[in-house]
Write a protein that holds these residues in place. Structure first.
Motif, short mmCIF file in Angstrom:
data_model
loop_
_atom_site.label_atom_id
_atom_site.label_comp_id
_atom_site.label_asym_id
_atom_site.label_seq_id
_atom_site.Cartn_x
_atom_site.Cartn_y
_atom_site.Cartn_z
N ALA A 291 0.88 -1.24 0.02
CA ALA A 291 0.00 -0.01 0.03
C ALA A 291 0.81 1.23 -0.10
N CYS A 292 2.06 1.40 0.76
CA CYS A 292 2.84 2.26 0.73
C CYS A 292 3.47 2.30 -0.57
N ALA A 293 4.01 1.53 -1.00
CA ALA A 293 4.64 1.50 -2.31
C ALA A 293 3.68 1.98 -3.33
N GLY A 294 2.35 1.62 -3.34
CA GLY A 294 1.20 2.21 -4.34
C GLY A 294 1.05 3.74 -4.00
N PHE A 295 1.04 4.16 -3.06
CA PHE A 295 1.07 5.60 -2.69
C PHE A 295 2.22 6.29 -3.36
N VAL A 296 3.37 5.62 -3.44
CA VAL A 296 4.47 6.46 -3.78
C VAL A 296 4.35 6.46 -5.26
N CYS A 297 4.12 5.23 -5.72
CA CYS A 297 3.96 5.17 -7.18
C CYS A 297 2.86 6.32 -7.77
N SER A 298 1.82 6.31 -6.86
CA SER A 298 0.88 7.49 -7.31
C SER A 298 1.13 8.75 -7.38
N ALA A 299 2.17 9.06 -6.45
CA ALA A 299 2.74 10.30 -6.02
C ALA A 299 3.85 10.59 -7.44
N LEU A 300 4.38 9.72 -7.74
CA LEU A 300 5.32 9.56 -8.81
C LEU A 300 4.67 9.99 -10.25
N GLY A 301 3.51 9.22 -10.29
CA GLY A 301 2.32 9.45 -11.57
C GLY A 301 2.03 10.78 -11.54
N ASN A 302 1.69 11.41 -10.44
CA ASN A 302 1.08 12.64 -10.43
C ASN A 302 2.01 13.61 -10.90
N GLN A 303 3.33 13.33 -10.44
CA GLN A 303 4.69 14.22 -10.81
C GLN A 303 4.82 14.47 -12.12
N LEU A 304 4.70 13.07 -12.80
CA LEU A 304 4.73 12.91 -14.21
C LEU A 304 3.72 13.15 -15.12
N ALA A 350 7.13 -11.44 -8.37
CA ALA A 350 8.15 -10.13 -8.84
C ALA A 350 7.29 -9.39 -9.86
N LEU A 351 6.78 -9.96 -10.61
CA LEU A 351 5.95 -9.57 -11.79
C LEU A 351 4.63 -8.63 -11.18
N ALA A 352 4.04 -9.45 -10.37
CA ALA A 352 2.73 -9.03 -9.54
C ALA A 352 2.94 -7.58 -8.88
N VAL A 353 4.26 -7.56 -8.29
CA VAL A 353 4.33 -6.32 -7.55
C VAL A 353 4.82 -5.00 -8.51
N ALA A 354 5.37 -5.62 -9.73
CA ALA A 354 5.55 -4.68 -10.80
C ALA A 354 4.31 -4.40 -11.31
N GLY A 355 3.32 -5.05 -11.54
CA GLY A 355 2.08 -5.12 -11.83
C GLY A 355 1.46 -4.10 -10.98
N PHE A 356 1.38 -4.20 -9.75
CA PHE A 356 0.69 -3.29 -8.69
C PHE A 356 1.13 -1.96 -8.75
N CYS A 357 2.56 -1.84 -8.94
CA CYS A 357 3.21 -0.42 -9.02
C CYS A 357 2.60 0.13 -10.33
N LEU A 358 2.63 -0.46 -11.42
CA LEU A 358 1.81 0.14 -12.67
C LEU A 358 0.55 0.78 -12.85
N VAL A 359 -0.25 -0.08 -11.86
CA VAL A 359 -1.68 0.47 -11.68
C VAL A 359 -1.53 1.81 -10.90
N TYR A 360 -0.95 1.97 -10.09
CA TYR A 360 -0.94 3.39 -9.06
C TYR A 360 -0.08 4.37 -10.01
#
Length: 450
Positions: A291-304, A350-360
């Motif tokens: 969940a924390c990683a997802g929020f970080v990825c969401s923040a990165l997506g917002n920035q981009l 490992a791929l699932a974690v990458a997919g999770f991060c891509l969603v956010y």
């Protein structure tokens, strides 16, 4: 209606952006503090699973019922008053959740938090857009500030999740500390109570910040009769705008698709994490980290988001790229679900974690671009209402998708349903945006003399 009718005088774009970022972070930090400990706190208080699900239903139903009326209330009464009311409701909710020992206070706390969530849906963003357009004109850059607000929201949720999960653990390190805490307060305060009570203290700072940092020009005194008359008119006009304006309709429908994707991830990930680790406790730790990683990825997506729009060729193309990326992440999660056990489990994980991060990451990149399109098409007098319509679509589609995937067998199928819904939302943006003038403004009912 003039551009500055609903705005804070004397603020430039940078000043408005700083204040919007601060208010966004302060609102979402207390919510983040409750993510990790809340269910465990309820069970520690002796609540059965049926009661816990009832508490969350009270939150969701209250937010859904109040979503549109409170958006209209912001457009009629002003942004600052409604945001301050949201903070006060959340303050009361967090105190009840931290100290409540029986079902009724806990249910009331969750309902109050749902009301606060509905009140907060849109006014801060509407204040920011109004203020920037008053300072720099209707063509002012909105995407950068909206992106930074999204970054602040995601960062606050990430920090709150880590702090809310870590504080009870730290308090439990001393063998007698938790017991002494409970004894000193008559059993009212447990280690798991500390995060929501800390969140209540942050809410005080949030209310002060809203009242001090978000100036608005004086408004005509609003009588109860005028509010009861004007709020339904504002809601009606906002819903009509969403129905007749093609771009606004795309924003609302793609927000619903994002809600379906989030429901899929939030409902399926905890159980999958527990299955991967072999125990519920370790699965909960893994889910908190994800969940924390997802929020970080969401923040990165917002920035981009601004860069995504520039590279893609516009805000609409940026939404398409973001939602397409998120849909790809869900499809990866679906494909890897078939390999969670057996020889390929490590690589699949490992791929699932990458997919999770891509969603956010994708949803984070799409959000500011969607909302820039929305704000270009909606007048100030209906801006918060339009944001509430968008939020309501996200919640309703998320609820429907959640019910559907809850009836499906395990494996890839539920993930693929979420991915298909999100692909459909992305497909709405495959058609080029029309570059014509925005649809006719729906004026504030007071301004129109209605």
């Amino acid at each position: 209606m003039s551009a500055g009718t609903h705005t804070g005088a004397g603020l430039d774009e940078r000043g408005a952006r700083r204040r919007y970022v601060a208010v966004s972070a302060l609102f979402w930090l207390p919510i983040g503090l409750t993510i990790a400990p809340m269910v465990l706190l309820f069970t520690e208080r002796g609540m059965a699973l049926a009661a816990v699900t009832g508490f969350f239903a009270a939150h969701s139903l209250t937010a859904a019922v109040l979503e549109l009326p409170t958006g209209g209330l912001s457009d009629v009464l002003g942004r600052r008053a409604v945001l301050a009311a949201a903070g006060l409701l959340n303050l009361g909710a967090l105190v009840l959740l931290g100290l409540g020992t029986t079902a009724w206070p806990l249910a009331l706390g969750m309902a109050l938090m749902g009301a606060g969530r509905a009140l907060s849906s849109g006014p801060a963003e509407a204040w920011y857009v109004d203020t920037v357009q008053a300072a720099a004109g209707p063509e002012a850059d909105l995407r950068t500030g909206l992106a930074k607000g999204g970054v602040a929201t995601s960062a606050a949720l990430a920090a709150g999740t880590l702090l809310g999960g870590g504080l009870p653990w730290l308090l439990g390190l001393g063998p007698d500390l938790g017991a002494r805490l409970g004894d000193a307060t008559g059993g009212l305060v447990l280690p798991l109570s500390v995060p929501p009570l800390l969140g209540a203290a942050v809410e005080v700072a949030y209310v002060v910040c809203v009242l001090v940092a978000l100036p608005e020009p004086p408004r005509p005194p609003a009588t109860l009769r005028a509010v009861l008359r004007d709020v339904p008119v504002t809601v009606r006009d906002g819903v009509r705008l969403a129905g007749r304006d093609g771009l606004v309709r795309r924003v609302v429908l793609s927000a619903g698709a994002a809600g379906g994707a989030l429901a899929t991830v939030e409902l399926l990930t905890p159980g999958r994490a527990a299955g991967l680790t072999g125990a519920a406790e370790s699965g909960a730790v893994l889910f908190a980290a994800l969940a924390c990683a997802g929020f970080v990825c969401s923040a990165l997506g917002n920035q981009l988001a601004p860069l995504t729009a520039r590279l893609a060729g516009g805000s609409g193309a940026g939404v398409l790229a973001g939602l397409g990326t998120a849909a790809g992440g869900l499809l990866v999660l679906g494909v890897t679900a078939a390999f969670d056990e057996g020889r390929g489990a490590g690589a699949a994980g490992a791929l699932a974690v990458a997919g999770f991060c891509l969603v956010y990451l994708g949803l984070g990149a799409a959000g500011p671009n969607e909302n820039e399109v929305l704000h270009r098409r909606v007048a100030s007098g209906n801006r918060a209402t339009a944001l509430s319509v968008q939020s309501l679509a996200l919640q309703l589609v998320g609820a429907v998708v959640g019910l559907v995937i809850g009836r499906l067998p395990g494996g890839a199928a539920p993930w693929l349903v979420g991915g298909a819904v999100l692909l459909a939302g992305a497909g709405l943006w495959a058609r080029p945006e029309r570059s014509g003038a925005r649809s006719p403004d729906v004026t504030h009912p007071r301004a129109g003399g209605g």
